[in-house]
Design a protein around this motif. Structure first.
Motif, mmCIF file in Angstrom:
data_model
loop_
_atom_site.group_PDB
_atom_site.id
_atom_site.type_symbol
_atom_site.label_atom_id
_atom_site.label_comp_id
_atom_site.label_asym_id
_atom_site.label_seq_id
_atom_site.Cartn_x
_atom_site.Cartn_y
_atom_site.Cartn_z
ATOM 1 N N ARG A 28 0.860 -1.177 0.000
ATOM 2 C CA ARG A 28 0.000 0.000 0.000
ATOM 3 C C ARG A 28 0.896 1.227 0.000
ATOM 4 O O ARG A 28 1.733 1.383 0.903
ATOM 5 C CB ARG A 28 -0.900 0.016 1.239
ATOM 6 N N ILE B 107 6.806 1.387 -9.343
ATOM 7 C CA ILE B 107 5.838 0.338 -9.678
ATOM 8 C C ILE B 107 6.468 -0.685 -10.613
ATOM 9 O O ILE B 107 6.270 -1.895 -10.446
ATOM 10 C CB ILE B 107 4.567 0.960 -10.297
ATOM 11 N N GLN C 44 2.573 -6.527 -6.174
ATOM 12 C CA GLN C 44 1.494 -5.706 -6.706
ATOM 13 C C GLN C 44 1.281 -4.466 -5.829
ATOM 14 O O GLN C 44 1.756 -4.406 -4.692
ATOM 15 C CB GLN C 44 0.213 -6.538 -6.799
ATOM 16 N N ILE C 45 0.522 -3.522 -6.372
ATOM 17 C CA ILE C 45 0.389 -2.221 -5.722
ATOM 18 C C ILE C 45 -1.073 -1.911 -5.414
ATOM 19 O O ILE C 45 -1.952 -2.065 -6.269
ATOM 20 C CB ILE C 45 0.957 -1.105 -6.608
ATOM 21 N N LEU D 129 -2.773 1.426 -4.592
ATOM 22 C CA LEU D 129 -2.380 2.829 -4.716
ATOM 23 C C LEU D 129 -3.386 3.736 -4.011
ATOM 24 O O LEU D 129 -4.591 3.571 -4.172
ATOM 25 C CB LEU D 129 -2.269 3.196 -6.198
ATOM 26 N N TYR E 285 -2.731 4.991 -14.098
ATOM 27 C CA TYR E 285 -2.465 3.654 -13.554
ATOM 28 C C TYR E 285 -3.686 2.732 -13.530
ATOM 29 O O TYR E 285 -3.585 1.586 -13.091
ATOM 30 C CB TYR E 285 -1.921 3.771 -12.125
ATOM 31 N N HIS F 19 -2.975 -0.342 -15.322
ATOM 32 C CA HIS F 19 -1.634 -0.905 -15.098
ATOM 33 C C HIS F 19 -1.773 -2.285 -14.462
ATOM 34 O O HIS F 19 -2.450 -2.444 -13.442
ATOM 35 C CB HIS F 19 -0.818 0.014 -14.198
ATOM 36 N N GLN G 152 0.083 -3.985 -12.614
ATOM 37 C CA GLN G 152 0.596 -4.134 -11.251
ATOM 38 C C GLN G 152 -0.289 -3.464 -10.208
ATOM 39 O O GLN G 152 -0.184 -3.766 -9.018
ATOM 40 C CB GLN G 152 2.008 -3.549 -11.140
ATOM 41 N N VAL G 153 -1.155 -2.531 -10.635
ATOM 42 C CA VAL G 153 -2.002 -1.798 -9.687
ATOM 43 C C VAL G 153 -3.320 -2.539 -9.557
ATOM 44 O O VAL G 153 -4.183 -2.481 -10.428
ATOM 45 C CB VAL G 153 -2.223 -0.346 -10.149
ATOM 46 N N TRP H 132 -7.259 0.357 -5.252
ATOM 47 C CA TRP H 132 -7.242 1.799 -5.027
ATOM 48 C C TRP H 132 -7.780 2.074 -3.633
ATOM 49 O O TRP H 132 -8.938 1.834 -3.333
ATOM 50 C CB TRP H 132 -8.076 2.502 -6.098
ATOM 51 N N SER I 41 -9.542 -5.283 -10.364
ATOM 52 C CA SER I 41 -9.102 -4.094 -9.628
ATOM 53 C C SER I 41 -10.253 -3.573 -8.769
ATOM 54 O O SER I 41 -11.400 -3.549 -9.199
ATOM 55 C CB SER I 41 -8.646 -3.022 -10.614
#
Length: 663
Positions: free
Chosen positions: A33, A58, A67-68, A70, A128, A131, A133-134, A137, A237
């Motif tokens: 995070r 990233i 993974q991210i 964001l 992003y 993206h 990797q994201v 949220w 996501s």
């Protein structure tokens, strides 16, 4: 299943990012995070965005399979923004303007803040949202964790909110009873915010204010979510944020959850013998959407705070804590933070790695947990904690009870009693949820109501329908006594509650802390205290009576048949031993068996998660520094320790076992 940490690449030299990511990869960390406090780095000057550093991080994290999640920031604004418009700062109830040199000092209702935050979130999402990797949220951080603002914009918005709610000023006057103390208003523009004044504000005023501030927080969630959602292109996501359950009551999280895909929370229980003190917060989080949730800040290493108790984890306690959150419904766990801060307000906060980023004892435990979790996560992920018992956790009632006032009394009573009921159910070996007034009651066979002062016609009808269809309710004092405006019903109870509970309240009595009020039930004596409702039974069975005071003989426990179910009423706040016996009796009567058909030893937690196909995983967790033993009735596979267990099973200090049917 996400096994992660909170990381701040903006704090770290860029040439050392890879060093940190290598350690994360070794520990099987698969998500981070990031970003919630980085507005100045994202937008160094007005309208001039710089995402290059985030692009680099990233991509580098992705090379390590990380993974991210964001976080578009909102409430820690860059100094250039507040310098351009000082009116962004919160004006507190004393009339003081909060300074920039801390966090969460800005008015969330300020139009400029909303415009700039929406623009930043949109720009981040455009860049992003697709993206690979994201994956998530996370909207800002701890929304609602700031003082109420009383600036002229908040006052105007508050007055508009009231006009939208009541329509006519005379309707508000009647609802609040402003004739008291000659407080009648002629128009909505006369109504202030609750700043410092001489005596208490009207309870209806304060209740409406809490609703208003909750709605403001939910508006922030909607604002950021609407900025991001149109740009999400990656399948799976999600949008989320972190509540502060159960210690922060400023937002109705059941309502906020409607705008999130996954709910999240922070979790900082004490270590040691009070390690389950905040566990009701986990039950609430999985109940907000009736689904698994994420823990976005999980404590780990002890904080460097002199004299702090319950602060330092013994070896093994981090594993116990981590798996406790997963046992209770978390499908994602993020330690806060990854690296100790050598600077700033939280420089004494514990972390996974040291000030220089080097591994510590806690890192080594994190690594061991990650290796084991990596082996079992695919079995557990997506399973639910299925409960047949729930505590009714009601934000409007909590707001009312927790308003600090000499007329309210102990403002901690609502959560203290909610926790007592919840923990008693857990000690008896059952799962237990925390459901809101708008939740699906039909999923439960037994609902415990710690207190429910605020009711309306819809809620009372829902409770009546629940018992008519076979549910069992257990009420306590201060249930059904006031309407949504905190106005007492003329007969001391909502008419529908009189019918449901089969009682009328004649008067109330109080007792100071430590003054035990004796009563009997089922041939045994127990004690209660703090508050007693002296009732007149109408259509109930008297199950127990008070003893030893001038109201000796008044009903203390009643039971009323209602359709296919029952409604119980306990006329005081009783000791834990009473609830152990009462709930044992009720579960036997209803036909509810404890998990694995065992009552766990003291300090052993038992929780079950279940897949839709019926596959069950039962967690046994020793929360103590002493070896414990559990008697199993069958042979089971322990997937956490990779062994088959049966009969008398040992749990070493802080040991975790995850059991399923042996193959």
């Amino acid at each position: 299943m996400l096994y992660g940490a909170c990381y701040y690449p903006e704090h770290r030299e860029q040439d050392r990012w890879e060093e940190d990511l290598q350690l994360m990869n070794s520990a099987k960390i698969n998500a981070l995070r990031i970003g919630e406090f980085a507005w100045k780095r994202f937008e160094p000057e007005d309208g001039g965005y710089d995402f290059s550093w985030m692009d680099s991080f990233i991509e580098l994290a992705g090379s390590y399979g990380i993974q991210i999640v964001l976080c578009p920031p909102m409430r820690t604004i860059p100094v250039w923004l507040s310098e351009n418009d000082p009116s962004l700062h919160i004006e507190n109830h004393n009339g003081d303007r909060l300074e920039h040199a801390s966090r969460y000092t800005f008015c969330i209702n300020h139009p400029l803040l909303r415009v700039k935050a929406h623009a930043l979130a949109s720009s981040m999402a455009i860049r992003y949202g697709s993206h690979p990797q994201v994956i998530g949220w996370h909207l800002d951080n701890e929304i609602g964790d700031e003082p109420d603002c009383h600036c002229h914009r908040c006052r105007s918005k508050w007055q508009q909110w009231l006009e939208g709610r009541y329509g006519d000023i005379q309707a508000l006057n009647r609802a609040w009873g402003t004739v008291f103390w000659s407080m009648e208003y002629d128009h909505f523009g006369q109504i202030p915010t609750p700043r410092i004044t001489k005596a208490d504000y009207n309870p209806g005023f304060i209740q409406a204010w809490r609703h208003f501030r909750s709605d403001c927080n939910i508006e922030v969630v909607k604002l950021l979510a609407t900025a991001i959602r149109p740009h999400l292109g990656t399948e799976g996501s999600y949008i989320t944020t972190n509540s502060q359950m159960p210690w922060n009551n400023r937002t109705d999280n059941y309502e906020m959850a409607e705008h999130l895909d996954i709910t999240g929370t922070n979790y900082y229980p004490p270590y040691g013998d009070r390690c389950h003190a905040n566990a009701l917060g986990l039950a609430a989080n999985r109940s907000f959407k009736n689904a698994p949730f994420h823990v976005y800040e999980l404590r780990n290493e002890g904080h460097s705070i002199m004299g702090a108790s319950g602060n330092t984890p013994a070896p093994g306690e981090l594993e116990r804590l981590t798996m406790h959150t997963i046992a209770n419904g978390a499908d994602g766990v993020f330690y806060f933070p990854w690296k100790r801060f050598p600077f700033g307000s939280e420089q004494n906060h514990g972390a996974i790695t040291d000030f220089d980023g080097k591994p510590t004892r806690i890192y080594n435990e994190c690594l061991a947990i990650g290796e084991k979790l990596n082996e079992v996560a695919s079995f557990i992920q997506g399973s639910h904690v299925i409960s047949e018992i729930a505590v009714l956790y009601d934000f409007p009632s909590r707001w009312h009870v927790e308003h600090p006032s000499p007329w309210t009394g102990d403002s901690s009573l609502y959560m203290n009693h909610s926790n007592k009921l919840y923990h008693t159910v857990r000690k008896l070996g059952h799962n237990c949820d925390a459901v809101g007034r708008n939740s699906d009651f039909s999923a439960y066979k037994l609902i415990l109501v710690p207190m429910l002062p605020i009711v309306d016609d819809l809620l009372v009808k829902k409770l009546q329908r629940y018992t008519d269809e076979g549910g069992v309710l257990v009420f306590h004092p201060m249930s059904g006594v006031k309407n949504e405006e905190t106005r007492y019903f003329n007969d001391r109870l909502h008419p529908g509650m009189i019918d449901l509970m089969g009682i009328r309240t004649l008067e109330v009595a109080t007792a100071g802390v430590g003054h035990a009020i004796d009563f009997s039930w089922n041939g045994q004596s127990y004690s209660g205290g703090l508050f007693i409702e002296l009732i007149q039974p109408t259509t109930v069975q008297i199950e127990g009576s008070f003893a030893g005071e001038w109201y000796e003989g008044y009903p203390a426990v009643t039971k009323r048949s209602s359709g296919e179910g029952y409604c119980w009423f306990v006329a005081t706040f009783a000791e834990e031993n009473f609830y152990i016996e009462l709930l044992t009796h009720l579960c036997s009567d209803i036909g509810l068996s404890p998990l694995l058909n065992i009552r766990p030893p003291a300090e052993v937690e038992i929780t079950m998660r279940q897949h839709i196909d019926g596959t069950k995983y039962t967690f046994l967790i020793n929360a103590s520094a002493r070896e414990k033993y559990v008697e199993l009735n069958s042979s089971l596979q322990d997937i956490w320790n990779n062994e088959v267990v049966s009969g008398t099973v040992s749990l070493q200090p802080y040991q975790v076992r995850i059991l399923r049917s042996a193959e």
